[in-house]
Design an enzyme around this catalytic site. Sequence first.
Site, short mmCIF file in Angstrom:
data_model
loop_
_atom_site.label_atom_id
_atom_site.label_comp_id
_atom_site.label_asym_id
_atom_site.label_seq_id
_atom_site.Cartn_x
_atom_site.Cartn_y
_atom_site.Cartn_z
N HIS A 194 2.34 8.01 -5.00
CA HIS A 194 1.93 7.78 -3.60
C HIS A 194 2.14 6.21 -3.24
CE1 HIS A 194 1.28 6.92 0.82
NE2 HIS A 194 2.00 8.47 0.54
N ASP B 174 -6.38 8.49 -7.47
CA ASP B 174 -5.89 9.41 -5.85
C ASP B 174 -5.98 10.52 -5.00
OD1 ASP B 174 -4.95 9.47 -4.22
OD2 ASP B 174 -2.95 8.40 -4.66
N GLN C 47 -4.08 14.15 -2.79
CA GLN C 47 -3.45 15.77 -2.93
C GLN C 47 -4.48 16.59 -3.12
OE1 GLN C 47 -1.69 17.34 0.20
NE2 GLN C 47 -0.29 15.14 0.19
N LYS D 87 -6.65 14.68 5.77
CA LYS D 87 -5.81 16.03 4.85
C LYS D 87 -6.36 17.39 4.55
CE LYS D 87 -3.21 12.51 3.30
NZ LYS D 87 -1.44 12.31 3.48
N CYS E 286 6.50 8.73 0.44
CA CYS E 286 6.56 7.38 0.12
C CYS E 286 6.24 7.10 -1.59
CB CYS E 286 5.15 7.21 1.05
SG CYS E 286 4.83 7.24 2.25
#
Length: 412
Positions: free
Chosen positions: A122, A199, A202, A225, A363
Amino acid sequence: MYDVEEIRHHFPILERRIGDRRLVYLDNAATSQKPRQVIEALTDYYEHHNANIHRGVHHLAEEATVAYEAARRKIAHFLDTPDTAGLVFTRGTTEAINLVAYAWGRKFLREGDEVVITEAEHHSNLVPWQLAAQATGAKLRFIPILEDGTLDMEEAERLIGARTRLVGCIHASNVLATINPVERLAELAHENDALMLVDGAQSAPHLPVSVEALGCDFFACSGHKMLGPTGVGVLWGKPEILEEMDPFLGGGEMIREVHLDHSTWNDLPYKFEAGTMNVAQAVGLGAAVDYLESLGMENVREHERRLGEYAYRRLSEIEDLTLYGPKRERTGIVSFSLPDVHPHDLSQLLDEEGIAIRSGHHCTQPLMRRLGVAATARASFYVYNTEEEIDALASAIVRAREFFGAFSGAKP
Ligand code: PLP
């Protein structure tokens, strides 16, 4: 037992209608909806406890501080780390990664050093490193992806070496649904005395996550999220590494002593929490984490694994439709495209049926170039989605294909 109908009752927004259609919300990778438990935690905070934290000695200030620090402990538990000193509240994943790129990168990167990330990042785990590289003379190297959307681990083994100072990788892709072997990347990083940043934007909402088991040094995720409010997320970092870093933002709360010509820094994690934080949002994120833990993250993963596989199967039955990412070991995301139909037009047509999906580059412009497309359509699932909603998605895509086929002259 995982009762999706009961879960849906906790989310007031799912009762909304879009025109005369029931809302089918399949844009969860962008942001999730919020259960009543989180909305009520925010209201309760503002109605009964609101004050600025850490600084006041009055009753409300104490209560607000207790609620904020309780949220920190809940999130530390959720990410399976015993130590709250390493758990810094941020605005979200983007700010968390920027914090590392500034406070660690600007201090420790030198000319000739390398930061190794992947082609599928991302922008929030790419642009901060571009800026850090420009400021320090360090270089960025990129682990490529294979045709099936998984990482080229042979190339990773070649790229991560003596010059590497940090390896950064998405735990789960927001486009391809790939779950990356970040544990192995962490081993490779550590064998070369480099740090590992994950990261988790997700992954934390969808998989059981243990920062200890991942073996990483930094882990970032976003509250909005994972059923929580906007404006809050976390950076977890190994306390001994955070300790060595410079502050990111200067101001109130992050200091111990301030003189006219110099200052000293507060203990962790407050050294990285300058100014008035998003207190209510942190409390809301604590409630979100309570809610996810009440469902059980293993159950959440299993529910989404089933939905992801079902969607992959249903959509692969649609003629001419291209699906991106690996066939197996997916999260609950499907990215797809139809020839001669722009994903924006597709998502607009689906919106007319009350179905919310995302279209665009998500993104991840370098990844789009690697896939040879300008954009894709993306449906992403969460705790409250159902197979019936995926059926509705598949039928709507078939109708859209016929509609656009009629205009383009292509066979419908
Ligand atoms: N990383 C990944 C993989 C994402 O999917 C996202 C958001 O879509 C981000 C980072 C950025 O998250 P935020 O905008 O909450 O900072």
